[in-house]
Design a protein around this motif. Structure first.
Motif, PDB file in Angstrom:
ATOM      1  N   ASP A 121      89.554  21.769  20.475  1.00  0.00           N
ATOM      2  CA  ASP A 121      88.743  22.943  20.642  1.00  0.00           C
ATOM      3  C   ASP A 121      89.143  24.131  19.510  1.00  0.00           C
ATOM      4  OD1 ASP A 121      87.033  21.975  22.356  1.00  0.00           O
ATOM      5  OD2 ASP A 121      88.575  22.627  24.186  1.00  0.00           O
ATOM      6  N   LEU A 122      88.258  24.918  19.050  1.00  0.00           N
ATOM      7  CA  LEU A 122      88.761  25.768  17.965  1.00  0.00           C
ATOM      8  C   LEU A 122      88.014  27.344  18.213  1.00  0.00           C
ATOM      9  CD1 LEU A 122      89.280  26.523  15.106  1.00  0.00           C
ATOM     10  CD2 LEU A 122      87.075  25.645  14.518  1.00  0.00           C
ATOM     11  N   ILE A 123      88.832  28.289  18.124  1.00  0.00           N
ATOM     12  CA  ILE A 123      88.478  29.429  18.103  1.00  0.00           C
ATOM     13  C   ILE A 123      88.768  30.063  16.687  1.00  0.00           C
ATOM     14  CG2 ILE A 123      90.563  30.514  19.381  1.00  0.00           C
ATOM     15  CD1 ILE A 123      88.712  32.650  20.756  1.00  0.00           C
ATOM     16  N   TYR A 124      88.121  31.210  16.051  1.00  0.00           N
ATOM     17  CA  TYR A 124      88.604  31.445  14.818  1.00  0.00           C
ATOM     18  C   TYR A 124      88.010  32.889  14.667  1.00  0.00           C
ATOM     19  CZ  TYR A 124      83.884  30.379  13.294  1.00  0.00           C
ATOM     20  OH  TYR A 124      82.440  30.434  13.024  1.00  0.00           O
ATOM     21  N   CYS A 125      88.342  33.582  13.412  1.00  0.00           N
ATOM     22  CA  CYS A 125      87.932  34.874  13.260  1.00  0.00           C
ATOM     23  C   CYS A 125      87.929  35.093  11.813  1.00  0.00           C
ATOM     24  CB  CYS A 125      88.945  36.048  13.642  1.00  0.00           C
ATOM     25  SG  CYS A 125      88.650  37.687  13.293  1.00  0.00           S
ATOM     26  N   ILE A 126      86.842  35.800  11.172  1.00  0.00           N
ATOM     27  CA  ILE A 126      86.592  35.917   9.682  1.00  0.00           C
ATOM     28  C   ILE A 126      86.840  37.523   9.620  1.00  0.00           C
ATOM     29  CG2 ILE A 126      85.059  35.948   7.748  1.00  0.00           C
ATOM     30  CD1 ILE A 126      84.002  33.206   8.661  1.00  0.00           C
ATOM     31  N   ASP A 127      87.616  38.101   8.961  1.00  0.00           N
ATOM     32  CA  ASP A 127      87.873  39.646   9.015  1.00  0.00           C
ATOM     33  C   ASP A 127      87.668  39.959   7.318  1.00  0.00           C
ATOM     34  OD1 ASP A 127      88.671  42.160   8.996  1.00  0.00           O
ATOM     35  OD2 ASP A 127      90.696  41.706   9.738  1.00  0.00           O
ATOM     36  N   PRO A 128      86.710  40.501   7.156  1.00  0.00           N
ATOM     37  CA  PRO A 128      86.092  41.201   5.676  1.00  0.00           C
ATOM     38  C   PRO A 128      87.142  41.981   5.558  1.00  0.00           C
ATOM     39  CG  PRO A 128      84.250  40.783   7.056  1.00  0.00           C
ATOM     40  CD  PRO A 128      85.314  40.485   7.991  1.00  0.00           C
ATOM     41  N   ASN A 153      86.584  24.202   6.660  1.00  0.00           N
ATOM     42  CA  ASN A 153      85.764  24.097   5.399  1.00  0.00           C
ATOM     43  C   ASN A 153      84.244  24.574   5.917  1.00  0.00           C
ATOM     44  OD1 ASN A 153      87.716  23.794   3.178  1.00  0.00           O
ATOM     45  ND2 ASN A 153      86.960  21.788   3.429  1.00  0.00           N
ATOM     46  N   ALA A 154      83.948  23.982   7.126  1.00  0.00           N
ATOM     47  CA  ALA A 154      82.370  24.230   7.510  1.00  0.00           C
ATOM     48  C   ALA A 154      82.414  25.800   8.065  1.00  0.00           C
ATOM     49  CB  ALA A 154      82.041  23.327   8.501  1.00  0.00           C
ATOM     50  N   ILE A 155      83.411  26.306   8.930  1.00  0.00           N
ATOM     51  CA  ILE A 155      83.243  27.478   9.294  1.00  0.00           C
ATOM     52  C   ILE A 155      83.672  28.600   8.406  1.00  0.00           C
ATOM     53  CG2 ILE A 155      83.775  26.400  11.763  1.00  0.00           C
ATOM     54  CD1 ILE A 155      86.594  27.731  11.604  1.00  0.00           C
ATOM     55  N   PHE A 156      84.647  28.276   7.423  1.00  0.00           N
ATOM     56  CA  PHE A 156      84.833  29.397   6.625  1.00  0.00           C
ATOM     57  C   PHE A 156      84.194  29.250   5.273  1.00  0.00           C
ATOM     58  CE2 PHE A 156      89.118  29.298   8.953  1.00  0.00           C
ATOM     59  CZ  PHE A 156      88.833  30.229   9.558  1.00  0.00           C
ATOM     60  N   GLY A 157      83.270  28.255   5.126  1.00  0.00           N
ATOM     61  CA  GLY A 157      82.386  28.034   3.775  1.00  0.00           C
ATOM     62  C   GLY A 157      83.163  28.013   2.725  1.00  0.00           C
ATOM     63  N   THR A 158      84.337  27.010   2.763  1.00  0.00           N
ATOM     64  CA  THR A 158      84.822  26.784   1.448  1.00  0.00           C
ATOM     65  C   THR A 158      84.841  25.476   0.973  1.00  0.00           C
ATOM     66  OG1 THR A 158      86.649  26.279   3.328  1.00  0.00           O
ATOM     67  CG2 THR A 158      87.032  28.120   2.328  1.00  0.00           C
ATOM     68  N   GLY A 159      83.645  24.886   1.169  1.00  0.00           N
ATOM     69  CA  GLY A 159      83.204  23.798   0.331  1.00  0.00           C
ATOM     70  C   GLY A 159      84.052  22.740   0.686  1.00  0.00           C
ATOM     71  N   ASP A 160      84.665  21.682  -0.297  1.00  0.00           N
ATOM     72  CA  ASP A 160      85.503  20.630   0.031  1.00  0.00           C
ATOM     73  C   ASP A 160      86.813  21.120  -0.416  1.00  0.00           C
ATOM     74  OD1 ASP A 160      83.180  19.029   0.506  1.00  0.00           O
ATOM     75  OD2 ASP A 160      82.914  18.468  -1.676  1.00  0.00           O
ATOM     76  N   LEU A 161      87.343  22.274  -0.058  1.00  0.00           N
ATOM     77  CA  LEU A 161      88.811  22.688  -0.468  1.00  0.00           C
ATOM     78  C   LEU A 161      89.814  21.956   0.271  1.00  0.00           C
ATOM     79  CD1 LEU A 161      90.514  24.915  -1.582  1.00  0.00           C
ATOM     80  CD2 LEU A 161      90.201  26.261   0.586  1.00  0.00           C
ATOM     81  N   ALA A 162      90.796  21.539  -0.436  1.00  0.00           N
ATOM     82  CA  ALA A 162      91.942  20.940   0.055  1.00  0.00           C
ATOM     83  C   ALA A 162      93.036  21.743   0.701  1.00  0.00           C
ATOM     84  CB  ALA A 162      92.521  19.836  -0.888  1.00  0.00           C
ATOM     85  N   TRP A 163      93.321  21.949   2.012  1.00  0.00           N
ATOM     86  CA  TRP A 163      94.103  22.617   2.488  1.00  0.00           C
ATOM     87  C   TRP A 163      95.592  22.208   2.322  1.00  0.00           C
ATOM     88  CZ3 TRP A 163      92.727  26.802   6.106  1.00  0.00           C
ATOM     89  CH2 TRP A 163      91.475  27.020   6.052  1.00  0.00           C
ATOM     90  N   GLN A 164      96.448  22.977   2.059  1.00  0.00           N
ATOM     91  CA  GLN A 164      97.739  23.047   1.903  1.00  0.00           C
ATOM     92  C   GLN A 164      98.463  22.944   3.352  1.00  0.00           C
ATOM     93  OE1 GLN A 164     100.025  25.866  -0.773  1.00  0.00           O
ATOM     94  NE2 GLN A 164      98.176  26.328  -2.045  1.00  0.00           N
ATOM     95  N   ALA A 165      99.558  22.170   3.171  1.00  0.00           N
ATOM     96  CA  ALA A 165     100.490  21.961   4.537  1.00  0.00           C
ATOM     97  C   ALA A 165     101.238  23.172   4.803  1.00  0.00           C
ATOM     98  CB  ALA A 165     101.251  20.755   4.674  1.00  0.00           C
TER      99      ALA A 165
END
Length: 252
Positions: free
Chosen positions: A23-30, A94-106
């Protein structure tokens, strides 16, 4: 990127908190002012009906992203990292943050803090966190003006989700209780169309929860979320009344 056309939504911080079950909960803070970890834990406590906020998930099950403007190049840059336990959810991030095909760092592993054996010890007390409720919730950053170190109420948060949180209060285990639970489960599966969690509370062994939810008779079905809170006491055999309380319609 043309910096003259930058919108506020292109510069933001984002934080995502996962459960072991996915499950996922998130926040976008401009405004990029808050860290939001405690708010996410408090909201997750309310949605999944946990005994307390699951602070032990931070940072082991978190991911963060920062869209920022490089003052030297005037270009928007992105820094995104996720802890190893949630790196497999990059497509969702990437879907929730609209970051395309971004590869996330560990993110750097934290010895002694993210030990899987230690985290597993919480499973007996927080079994909901190890279940998959198909839950994706956005916490609205604009609904809280200040970042509080202790969050005791999450009702003021604007949770953007269609998930239902329900509680069924009964008195002891009986054939009638089993019948009600069976019929209710069939109705919810057939008619809701959205994810839901249904917790059965025995008022004989958990009177404190009955007092918190202002339940004085059984059986009682309580819709905790979405607001407003609704209660249906007594006759739980009429599907029409239940769906009316939930704001849903019978599917043929």
């Amino acid at each position: 990127m043309n910096t003259d056309k930058l919108s506020k939504t292109q510069l933001f911080k984002g934080i995502a908190l996962f459960t072991p079950g996915g499950d996922l909960i998130y926040c976008i803070d401009p405004s990029k002012q808050g860290r939001w970890h405690l708010q996410l834990c408090a909201a997750l406590q309310e949605i999944l009906d946990l005994s307390e906020p699951p602070h032990f998930l931070v940072p082991c099950y978190t991911a963060t992203v920062d869209h920022w403007l490089d003052p030297r190049t005037k270009q928007v840059r992105t820094f995104a990292e996720a802890y190893p336990a949630v790196l497999r959810h990059q497509a969702v991030l990437n879907a929730i943050f609209g970051t395309g095909d971004l590869a996330w760092q560990a993110a750097p592993w934290v010895d002694g803090l993210c030990d899987r054996m230690v985290l597993t010890t919480y499973r007996s007390s927080f079994p909901q966190l190890w279940e998959d409720h198909d839950l994706i919730v956005r916490l609205d950053a604009e609904s809280t003006q200040k970042y509080h170190q202790v969050v005791t109420k999450t009702q003021s948060f604007q949770l953007k989700t269609q998930a239902y949180v329900l509680r069924l209060f009964v008195a002891g285990h009986s054939a009638n209780t089993e019948r009600i639970l069976h019929n209710l489960h069939e109705l919810l599966e057939r008619s809701l169309g959205q994810p839901y969690t249904l917790k059965v509370v025995d008022v004989l062994t958990n009177p404190e929860q009955a007092e918190i939810d202002q339940v004085s008779a059984t059986p009682t079905l309580v819709k905790v979320w979405p607001h407003p809170i609704r209660r249906l006491v007594g006759d739980l055999d009429q599907a029409e009344k239940i769906l009316q309380m939930l704001g849903a319609q019978e599917k043929l």
